[in-house]
Design a protein around this motif. Structure first.
Motif, mmCIF file in Angstrom:
data_model
loop_
_atom_site.group_PDB
_atom_site.id
_atom_site.type_symbol
_atom_site.label_atom_id
_atom_site.label_comp_id
_atom_site.label_asym_id
_atom_site.label_seq_id
_atom_site.Cartn_x
_atom_site.Cartn_y
_atom_site.Cartn_z
ATOM 1 N N VAL A 108 0.842 -1.199 0.000
ATOM 2 C CA VAL A 108 0.000 0.000 0.000
ATOM 3 C C VAL A 108 0.879 1.253 0.000
ATOM 4 O O VAL A 108 0.586 2.239 -0.663
ATOM 5 C CB VAL A 108 -0.966 -0.018 1.208
ATOM 6 C CG1 VAL A 108 -1.513 1.362 1.495
ATOM 7 C CG2 VAL A 108 -2.107 -0.996 0.948
ATOM 8 N N GLN A 140 2.531 1.772 -3.462
ATOM 9 C CA GLN A 140 1.592 2.289 -4.473
ATOM 10 C C GLN A 140 1.931 1.800 -5.885
ATOM 11 O O GLN A 140 1.975 2.584 -6.832
ATOM 12 C CB GLN A 140 1.593 3.820 -4.464
ATOM 13 C CG GLN A 140 1.173 4.415 -3.157
ATOM 14 C CD GLN A 140 -0.275 4.849 -3.156
ATOM 15 O OE1 GLN A 140 -0.824 5.191 -4.192
ATOM 16 N NE2 GLN A 140 -0.905 4.822 -2.021
ATOM 17 N N GLN A 198 -2.449 -3.172 -6.722
ATOM 18 C CA GLN A 198 -3.026 -3.888 -5.580
ATOM 19 C C GLN A 198 -1.972 -4.751 -4.900
ATOM 20 O O GLN A 198 -1.086 -5.276 -5.555
ATOM 21 C CB GLN A 198 -4.179 -4.763 -6.058
ATOM 22 C CG GLN A 198 -5.405 -3.963 -6.451
ATOM 23 C CD GLN A 198 -5.917 -4.341 -7.809
ATOM 24 O OE1 GLN A 198 -5.796 -5.479 -8.208
ATOM 25 N NE2 GLN A 198 -6.489 -3.396 -8.520
ATOM 26 N N ASP A 209 -1.074 10.449 2.654
ATOM 27 C CA ASP A 209 -0.600 10.177 1.298
ATOM 28 C C ASP A 209 -1.175 8.883 0.727
ATOM 29 O O ASP A 209 -1.450 8.790 -0.474
ATOM 30 C CB ASP A 209 0.932 10.136 1.270
ATOM 31 C CG ASP A 209 1.533 11.521 1.481
ATOM 32 O OD1 ASP A 209 0.784 12.512 1.390
ATOM 33 O OD2 ASP A 209 2.740 11.622 1.739
ATOM 34 N N VAL A 210 -1.352 7.877 1.605
ATOM 35 C CA VAL A 210 -1.919 6.614 1.136
ATOM 36 C C VAL A 210 -3.367 6.823 0.693
ATOM 37 O O VAL A 210 -3.823 6.256 -0.296
ATOM 38 C CB VAL A 210 -1.814 5.544 2.251
ATOM 39 C CG1 VAL A 210 -2.756 4.394 1.985
ATOM 40 C CG2 VAL A 210 -0.384 5.033 2.346
ATOM 41 N N GLN A 267 -3.518 8.743 -2.680
ATOM 42 C CA GLN A 267 -3.163 7.899 -3.833
ATOM 43 C C GLN A 267 -2.493 8.688 -4.959
ATOM 44 O O GLN A 267 -2.858 8.567 -6.129
ATOM 45 C CB GLN A 267 -4.419 7.218 -4.386
ATOM 46 C CG GLN A 267 -5.099 6.313 -3.400
ATOM 47 C CD GLN A 267 -4.743 4.856 -3.617
ATOM 48 O OE1 GLN A 267 -4.415 4.439 -4.729
ATOM 49 N NE2 GLN A 267 -4.760 4.092 -2.565
ATOM 50 N N GLN A 317 3.968 7.228 -3.991
ATOM 51 C CA GLN A 317 4.470 6.819 -2.678
ATOM 52 C C GLN A 317 4.446 7.986 -1.684
ATOM 53 O O GLN A 317 4.642 9.126 -2.073
ATOM 54 C CB GLN A 317 5.895 6.296 -2.816
ATOM 55 C CG GLN A 317 5.968 4.950 -3.522
ATOM 56 C CD GLN A 317 6.963 4.954 -4.640
ATOM 57 O OE1 GLN A 317 7.950 5.650 -4.565
ATOM 58 N NE2 GLN A 317 6.719 4.176 -5.679
ATOM 59 N N ASP A 370 -10.749 0.506 -0.339
ATOM 60 C CA ASP A 370 -10.330 1.315 -1.481
ATOM 61 C C ASP A 370 -8.816 1.499 -1.536
ATOM 62 O O ASP A 370 -8.226 1.545 -2.613
ATOM 63 C CB ASP A 370 -11.027 2.682 -1.449
ATOM 64 C CG ASP A 370 -12.517 2.551 -1.752
ATOM 65 O OD1 ASP A 370 -12.928 1.473 -2.229
ATOM 66 O OD2 ASP A 370 -13.267 3.514 -1.517
ATOM 67 N N VAL A 371 -8.191 1.614 -0.350
ATOM 68 C CA VAL A 371 -6.738 1.771 -0.328
ATOM 69 C C VAL A 371 -6.072 0.501 -0.856
ATOM 70 O O VAL A 371 -5.083 0.555 -1.583
ATOM 71 C CB VAL A 371 -6.261 2.107 1.107
ATOM 72 C CG1 VAL A 371 -4.784 1.841 1.273
ATOM 73 C CG2 VAL A 371 -6.572 3.571 1.417
ATOM 74 N N GLN A 394 -6.511 0.211 -4.716
ATOM 75 C CA GLN A 394 -5.625 1.123 -5.467
ATOM 76 C C GLN A 394 -6.243 1.590 -6.781
ATOM 77 O O GLN A 394 -5.607 1.545 -7.827
ATOM 78 C CB GLN A 394 -4.282 0.444 -5.742
ATOM 79 C CG GLN A 394 -3.532 0.048 -4.502
ATOM 80 C CD GLN A 394 -2.446 1.042 -4.143
ATOM 81 O OE1 GLN A 394 -1.900 1.727 -5.002
ATOM 82 N NE2 GLN A 394 -2.153 1.168 -2.886
ATOM 83 N N GLY A 405 -7.544 4.775 -7.196
ATOM 84 C CA GLY A 405 -7.798 6.184 -6.931
ATOM 85 C C GLY A 405 -8.191 6.419 -5.492
ATOM 86 O O GLY A 405 -8.223 5.495 -4.680
ATOM 87 N N GLN A 406 -8.474 7.681 -5.167
ATOM 88 C CA GLN A 406 -8.793 8.032 -3.788
ATOM 89 C C GLN A 406 -10.042 7.287 -3.305
ATOM 90 O O GLN A 406 -10.951 7.030 -4.086
ATOM 91 C CB GLN A 406 -9.013 9.543 -3.686
ATOM 92 C CG GLN A 406 -7.730 10.341 -3.825
ATOM 93 C CD GLN A 406 -7.866 11.432 -4.838
ATOM 94 O OE1 GLN A 406 -8.938 11.962 -5.025
ATOM 95 N NE2 GLN A 406 -6.783 11.774 -5.507
#
Lengths: 199, 199, 199
Positions: free
Chosen positions: A55, A58, A61, B54-55, B58, B61, C54-55, C58, C60-61
């Motif tokens: 995570v 980034q 997944q 930041d995570v 998205q 990093q 959602d994180v 990956q 998007g926000q």
């Protein structure tokens, strides 16, 4: 050759998942959780470190989701701990060994993945440590304990950091091969020695 | 000018990291953790809020990984708290001041980053608060305490939210300059006054 | 029709947010937290599961940030619990019902989102469970309790997993319509029956 390295990388990462899945489930047994509690705690122990790493990196997944082998391996660890009571004297050293192997393996994969993405040496070392101790930290927090890396057994973090540093000192060309082996040996060895000498 | 704003932004963010690194390490000392525990808790306190931000955003990093200054600054904070016993009467107000500054700084950077990515005002305010209180929340959870934002000292969240709101009310053109200054002043000021008047 | 499905999806997801916002705030009241504590715990309960989902996905926000309705809905839940004391006998079953509905709704949205991104069935099931129980887990950890999914009420995880499995067995074409309805019915129904029969 590239395929072999990727595969070796995966096997090492999964070995950590298997050991920690069994470890988490064994801790769940000691707390008298039921089967669901076993599974949740085992899966958290086995996958949280790698998920945290992915995570933060980034790059899509987490591998724990895209590669079904991760969840399956964690569950095999849980089932093994369910079927076999991994407690008592006989199991003490095998469990410590599995724990040490997982620590070395994850410090190695975390550090190398960070380097591939292009992070500097300090963040790579940091990510090696997060990968190695993250699963155990989340597991400890889940059962209401102060994570062992803070209070009880801080040698986890030291061993992981030393393994990461060793990998970073390895020449780039052999980092995913000899470097990874060296990292596992150092990380695992250090935590074994520490448990044996009761540091 | 753009460079200057980016740099000011970074300095403000890093000031928060320094203060919270020292704060986390001081709390680790009070718990009698060893050097590794100091470092882990200091780094968590200093970086977790920004990593959470930041995570969620998205956009690559976390800056805590791509910019080595973050880990280094957190560790300088940890080392400072290791060398100097930041306790007792003399240190009470400097520590509260550092804490207030970090809170204002992080509320400001969280809010502005969210706005740059194009989030609405409510999510931006939310992210300002998460950035400001996230590191402390994770730290409190790690040491087995109910986070201060929930029970003990809820003014943290209020001060952070007020700072975020002030920034959002600033015209877009001056948000990264005067807005950021205003946010730090309001967030830091409010939490200072609250500690002083024992709200 | 696509729009309708997306909208139905959103309404179901938000229903979970509303219920868990109120639930989190009610737990905060029982702990005698103040208004800020109410809000933070309610928002965490309402949004953490979806943010975790959602994180990890990956893509998007998190929708909890891009769609302001999420934060607003969580806060409406918090305010409702603030204005109305949702305690005592009269509220017992409505609260259990809301909890069951949220569990089914989130298991459904987590599973379907994972399938849309192209994950396999096991990771999709895992993500359904994480979405459904994640908010409650983070909430429990925040207030210093071992998460109910581990020890106290493991049927949460079982009901969520069953709901996810039911959706995965539904033909792809009707997964976002009948599948989602089926998942909500099974997940919600199972947890209701479990509470009623005191499993």
């Amino acid at each position: 050759m590239t395929v072999d390295v990727t595969e070796a990388f995966r096997v090492v990462d999964l070995a950590g998942v298997l050991c920690n899945g069994a470890l988490g489930a064994t801790i769940a047994r000691q707390r008298r959780f039921d089967f669901v509690g076993f599974t949740v705690l085992g899966v958290v122990s086995g996958l949280a470190g790698g998920v945290l790493r992915d995570v933060m990196l980034q790059v899509g997944q987490p591998v724990a989701l895209t590669d079904p082998a991760y969840l399956i391996t964690a569950m095999i660890g849980v089932l093994a701990a369910q079927l076999i009571r991994m407690e008592g004297r006989r199991w003490r050293w095998p469990m410590i060994g599995a724990d040490a192997l997982a620590l070395g393996a994850w410090a190695a994969t975390g550090t190398i993945k960070a380097q591939i993405v292009g992070l500097g040496w300090l963040p790579s070392l940091f990510l090696g440590v997060v990968t190695a101790v993250g699963g155990g930290m989340v597991r400890d927090i889940c059962i209401g304990q102060v994570p062992a890396v803070l209070g009880g057994n801080t040698l986890y973090a030291t061993a992981a950091a030393t393994a990461s540093a060793a990998i970073l000192l390895t020449p780039v060309q052999v980092r995913s091969t000899w470097g990874m082996g060296l990292g596992i040996a150092i990380g695992g060895g250090l935590s074994l020695i520490a448990r044996w000498r009761q540091w």
